[in-house]
Design a protein around this motif. Structure first.
Motif, PDB file in Angstrom:
ATOM      1  N   ALA A   1       0.840  -1.192   0.000  1.00  0.00           N
ATOM      2  CA  ALA A   1       0.000   0.000   0.000  1.00  0.00           C
ATOM      3  C   ALA A   1       0.874   1.239   0.000  1.00  0.00           C
ATOM      4  O   ALA A   1       2.079   1.176   0.276  1.00  0.00           O
ATOM      5  N   ALA A   2       0.272   2.398  -0.295  1.00  0.00           N
ATOM      6  CA  ALA A   2       0.979   3.671  -0.196  1.00  0.00           C
ATOM      7  C   ALA A   2       1.156   4.015   1.273  1.00  0.00           C
ATOM      8  O   ALA A   2       0.301   3.726   2.107  1.00  0.00           O
ATOM      9  N   GLY A   3       2.294   4.643   1.598  1.00  0.00           N
ATOM     10  CA  GLY A   3       2.520   5.049   2.975  1.00  0.00           C
ATOM     11  C   GLY A   3       3.984   5.022   3.346  1.00  0.00           C
ATOM     12  O   GLY A   3       4.835   4.613   2.552  1.00  0.00           O
ATOM     13  N   GLU A   4       4.257   5.461   4.565  1.00  0.00           N
ATOM     14  CA  GLU A   4       5.598   5.424   5.128  1.00  0.00           C
ATOM     15  C   GLU A   4       5.578   4.496   6.343  1.00  0.00           C
ATOM     16  O   GLU A   4       4.642   4.547   7.153  1.00  0.00           O
ATOM     17  N   PRO A   5       6.580   3.626   6.497  1.00  0.00           N
ATOM     18  CA  PRO A   5       6.545   2.624   7.559  1.00  0.00           C
ATOM     19  C   PRO A   5       6.327   3.192   8.952  1.00  0.00           C
ATOM     20  O   PRO A   5       5.517   2.652   9.731  1.00  0.00           O
ATOM     21  N   ASP A   6       7.024   4.267   9.302  1.00  0.00           N
ATOM     22  CA  ASP A   6       6.908   4.801  10.659  1.00  0.00           C
ATOM     23  C   ASP A   6       5.491   5.283  10.945  1.00  0.00           C
ATOM     24  O   ASP A   6       4.953   5.061  12.036  1.00  0.00           O
ATOM     25  N   ASP A   7       4.867   5.936   9.967  1.00  0.00           N
ATOM     26  CA  ASP A   7       3.505   6.431  10.161  1.00  0.00           C
ATOM     27  C   ASP A   7       2.523   5.271  10.324  1.00  0.00           C
ATOM     28  O   ASP A   7       1.673   5.276  11.226  1.00  0.00           O
ATOM     29  N   VAL A   8       2.638   4.291   9.449  1.00  0.00           N
ATOM     30  CA  VAL A   8       1.714   3.156   9.502  1.00  0.00           C
ATOM     31  C   VAL A   8       1.907   2.369  10.804  1.00  0.00           C
ATOM     32  O   VAL A   8       0.933   1.995  11.469  1.00  0.00           O
ATOM     33  N   ASN A   9       3.146   2.146  11.192  1.00  0.00           N
ATOM     34  CA  ASN A   9       3.409   1.359  12.397  1.00  0.00           C
ATOM     35  C   ASN A   9       3.011   2.099  13.670  1.00  0.00           C
ATOM     36  O   ASN A   9       2.635   1.462  14.670  1.00  0.00           O
ATOM     37  N   THR A  10       3.086   3.414  13.646  1.00  0.00           N
ATOM     38  CA  THR A  10       2.613   4.182  14.809  1.00  0.00           C
ATOM     39  C   THR A  10       1.107   3.992  14.987  1.00  0.00           C
ATOM     40  O   THR A  10       0.616   3.783  16.105  1.00  0.00           O
ATOM     41  N   ARG A  11       0.357   4.034  13.873  1.00  0.00           N
ATOM     42  CA  ARG A  11      -1.087   3.786  13.958  1.00  0.00           C
ATOM     43  C   ARG A  11      -1.366   2.338  14.334  1.00  0.00           C
ATOM     44  O   ARG A  11      -2.317   2.043  15.078  1.00  0.00           O
TER      45      ARG A  11
END
Length: 364
Positions: free
Chosen positions: A302-312
């Motif tokens: 998916a689109a996104g950045e790992p740190d942002d997704v993992n924080t959520r």
């Protein structure tokens, strides 16, 4: 996010997943819980003696059980790495040369520190490159003699991708026409059987040798086995001893494997069906590899950045006490992320549409 922050996030995610009351993944159990279960299993299975150096006791029972499942003789190994090197070594020695072919994404090439080349002096050709399942056509373009062809069922680093049974059979026949040994890396053969649509003896019959794992889909502690004819396995046992594989006791590993065959193997088709239901429920913004999962393990992009997704993901996991996604990492394509999901028993108590919605909420 700097390195220390990323490490802290990863550790918090790991702790949150282990602490969750519910999970779609294979269940985490503490060592004490596992050992308590093994003691009870010994009583239930009537195991009253230890194995000695890979013989007798639960190891003998495990070999007999797996032999009955595949309809062919079986020899236990303490690890799949050892088992597969032994299999290819035997085929190379029999052929009188060291040239073998396997996918460039094979576990032996990607995850085993080049052990097959360094320790067994094998000359390795790429049967396929990338996310492609091998066929007769791939073998036909490799000229000259080959001692063995290795096929990984499923090709894990391609999202657990499988050939059809017809493609597998055709490749096996092509090997036999050229006098090439056909070896199947069946670390996840249990999870592959529903897609292949054949019983285990039919799958085993296409191979000259087959490796199976006891700790992946079956949830055992460790251990593996080679399936083949008696002459091949006699050589395999000799190499197992030479390579230090006849440990004094492997009773815990053998008992855990027997429990997995008894309790988990019958439920694997349900895990595969649930995985497909989840994949079908995900929004179009999430790419599933393969599009319809072949096994209970598959990849999500998916689109996104790992740190942002993992924080959520961390916040959602802690809030719900539900482990519903593995951590995400950067994909090959900039601006995209990837994760691997493996569906276990806990998923059967969850609604795949609900889990799909939770995964979608992680992404921008």
């Amino acid at each position: 996010m700097d390195g220390d922050q990323k490490a802290s996030l990863n550790e918090r995610l790991r702790a949150a997943m282990f602490a969750s009351r519910h999970s779609i993944f294979p269940a985490y159990r503490t060592p004490a819980e596992v050992f308590d279960g093994l003691a009870e299993a010994c009583r239930e299975l009537g195991i009253e003696e230890w194995d000695f150096y890979g013989e007798r006791g639960p190891v003998a029972l495990l070999e007999a059980t797996v032999s009955e499942l595949f309809g062919r003789p079986v020899t236990y190994f303490p690890s799949g790495t050892m088992a597969q090197q032994v299999a290819l070594r035997i085929h190379a020695d029999t052929a009188g040369h060291r040239r073998v072919a396997m996918p460039d994404l094979s576990h032996l090439l990607v995850h085993e520190d080049d052990g097959a080349r360094i320790l067994q002096d094998l000359l390795i050709e790429h049967l396929t490159t990338g996310r492609t399942t091998p066929t007769r056509a791939h073998l036909d373009v490799i000229p000259g003699p080959l001692a063995a062809v290795l096929v990984e069922l499923p090709l894990r680093d391609a999202g657990c991708l499988l050939p059809t049974f017809e493609e597998l059979t055709d490749l096996s026949q092509a090997c036999r026409e050229r006098g090439i040994a056909f070896h199947v890396d069946g670390a996840r053969i249990w999870e592959s059987q529903p897609f292949l649509g054949k019983e285990l003896p039919e799958i085993a019959a296409v191979a000259d040798s087959l490796y199976v794992s006891f700790y992946k889909g079956l949830g055992g502690l460790a251990g593996a086995a080679l399936v083949g004819d008696e002459d091949f396995l006699a050589q395999a046992r000799l190499w197992r001893h030479r390579m230090g594989g006849t440990l004094f006791h492997t009773t815990p590993e053998a008992v855990a494997a027997l429990v997995g065959l008894r309790d988990r193997l019958p439920r694997i088709p349900d895990h595969v069906e649930w995985a497909r239901a989840l994949a079908a429920a995900l929004p179009d913004s999430i790419t599933v590899q393969p599009q319809v999962p072949h096994t209970n393990t598959f990849l999500l992009y998916a689109a996104g950045e790992p740190d942002d997704v993992n924080t959520r993901l961390l916040a959602a996991t802690e809030e719900r006490s539900l482990a519903f996604s593995r951590p995400w990492s950067a994909a090959e394509e900039p601006g995209r992320v990837v994760t691997e999901l493996t569906v276990g028993d806990g998923a059967l108590d969850q609604d795949p549409n609900t889990i799909a919605g939770l995964i979608a909420e992680l992404l921008p």
